[in-house]
Write a protein that holds these residues in place. Sequence first.
Motif, PDB file in Angstrom:
ATOM      1  N   LEU A 161       0.817  -1.206   0.000  1.00 27.57           N
ATOM      2  CA  LEU A 161       0.000   0.000   0.000  1.00 27.57           C
ATOM      3  C   LEU A 161       0.853   1.260   0.000  1.00 27.57           C
ATOM      4  N   GLN A 162       0.519   2.164  -0.901  1.00 22.57           N
ATOM      5  CA  GLN A 162       1.183   3.461  -1.011  1.00 22.57           C
ATOM      6  C   GLN A 162       2.696   3.318  -0.893  1.00 22.57           C
ATOM      7  N   ASP A 172       0.028   2.272  -4.982  1.00 21.17           N
ATOM      8  CA  ASP A 172       0.147   0.881  -4.541  1.00 21.17           C
ATOM      9  C   ASP A 172       0.933   0.067  -5.555  1.00 21.17           C
TER      10      ASP A 172
END
Length: 179
Positions: free
Chosen positions: A159-160, A170
């Motif tokens: 994530l991120q 992502d």
Amino acid sequence: MYNQAQRTLTTGRLILRPFKESDAQRVSELCNNYNIYKSTLTLPYPYSVDCALSWIQTQEVNFNNNKSYEFAITDKNTYELYGAIGLSNNQTHKNGELGYWIGEEYWGKGYATEATKAILEFAFTEKHYHKVYARFFASNPGSGRVMQKSGMVKEGVLLQHVYKENKFVDLIHYGIINT
């Protein structure tokens, strides 16, 4: 099929071969494309001939030192350059990361999948890896389809994980284990 003397992999339609300095102009033409840049982790944009030359000049040493293996994806009959595929080598863990790009004019023709299958065979048969993994931006589902068609499975989402174009994005993580 891998030819060790020539450092080539041959598939039904492709020859994966070492890059040559004479490829630099075509690499620059293919990579100097915003649509490729936005879907890759490390490719600069704009992409000059000097960038291509610099990249090509590191490859033989990396190959000889078993650090990474980069191949030009070319047509088996016409020798036209379609893109690139590479594999890092983490000898300690017997694994490596797969990465590729295909010139936009050649998208959707199955070249990335065909090249990926050849690289996976090279990794497991010639280099005796235990695992190969790859990551792609969620905004590039075509790359995920290449991985799936090549037998890789989704392992998770980072994530991120990357900051690109002023936002966090992502990365979707795929892998395959040599069984």
